[in-house]
Design a protein around this motif. Structure first.
Motif, mmCIF file in Angstrom:
data_model
loop_
_atom_site.group_PDB
_atom_site.id
_atom_site.type_symbol
_atom_site.label_atom_id
_atom_site.label_comp_id
_atom_site.label_asym_id
_atom_site.label_seq_id
_atom_site.Cartn_x
_atom_site.Cartn_y
_atom_site.Cartn_z
ATOM 1 N N ALA A 9 3.436 -6.506 24.994
ATOM 2 C CA ALA A 9 4.354 -7.675 25.877
ATOM 3 C C ALA A 9 3.051 -8.135 26.466
ATOM 4 O O ALA A 9 3.646 -9.504 27.087
ATOM 5 C CB ALA A 9 5.368 -6.851 27.005
ATOM 6 N N LYS A 12 3.387 -12.227 27.848
ATOM 7 C CA LYS A 12 4.251 -12.896 28.535
ATOM 8 C C LYS A 12 4.193 -12.497 30.013
ATOM 9 O O LYS A 12 4.259 -11.344 30.489
ATOM 10 C CB LYS A 12 5.841 -11.690 28.258
ATOM 11 N N MET A 16 10.298 -12.277 31.317
ATOM 12 C CA MET A 16 10.457 -11.716 30.240
ATOM 13 C C MET A 16 9.809 -10.708 29.651
ATOM 14 O O MET A 16 10.798 -9.689 29.136
ATOM 15 C CB MET A 16 9.739 -13.706 29.556
ATOM 16 N N GLU A 20 12.072 -7.672 28.775
ATOM 17 C CA GLU A 20 11.800 -7.067 27.521
ATOM 18 C C GLU A 20 11.937 -5.288 27.882
ATOM 19 O O GLU A 20 11.945 -4.103 26.870
ATOM 20 C CB GLU A 20 10.200 -7.285 26.648
ATOM 21 N N CYS A 38 1.247 -4.510 28.199
ATOM 22 C CA CYS A 38 1.318 -6.123 29.401
ATOM 23 C C CYS A 38 -0.246 -6.765 29.706
ATOM 24 O O CYS A 38 -0.742 -5.844 30.378
ATOM 25 C CB CYS A 38 2.362 -6.469 30.168
#
Length: 90
Positions: A9, A12, A16, A20, A38
Motif C-alpha cells: 500500500a 496510500k 485508504m 485496504e 506502506c
C-alpha cells in the motif's frame, strides 16, 4: 515464518491505507499471516491500534528505507468484521 499474502500500500495514506488493510485481512482465513507494506509514517501508530481493536495479532513491525513492514496474523474473532460497516461507505 509463513506469509500467506503480501499487500503493498505504498503511496496510500489514511483513510485508504486502513480501508485496504481491513479489506485484505477480511478476505483471509483466521490464522493466516499478512505482510502489509506502506510508507505512511502514521501507520506506525495506527496499525497496532487497529490490530488491538479488531482482535488481529501484530507479529512484527519494522522500517527499512522508508517502508514500514507489518506482519499481521488474522485473529479468530470477528473484530475486523465489526469495522467492515465503517469502511464499506468509501
Amino acid at each position: 515464518m509463513n506469509i500467506d499474502k503480501t499487500h503493498d500500500a505504498c503511496g496510500k495514506g489514511c483513510p485508504m491505507l486502513m480501508i485496504e488493510l481491513n479489506k485484505t485481512i477480511n478476505a483471509m482465513a483466521s490464522g493466516e499471516t499478512l505482510e502489509f507494506l506502506c510508507n505512511d509514517q502514521m501507520s506506525y501508530q495506527d496499525i497496532p491500534l487497529w490490530c488491538k481493536r479488531t482482535g488481529n495479532n501484530m507479529l512484527e513491525r519494522s522500517k527499512t528505507d522508508g517502508v514500514y513492514r507489518y506482519l499481521i496474523r488474522k485473529g479468530e474473532g470477528r473484530g475486523a468484521e465489526k469495522l467492515k460497516r465503517d469502511f464499506t461507505k468509501y
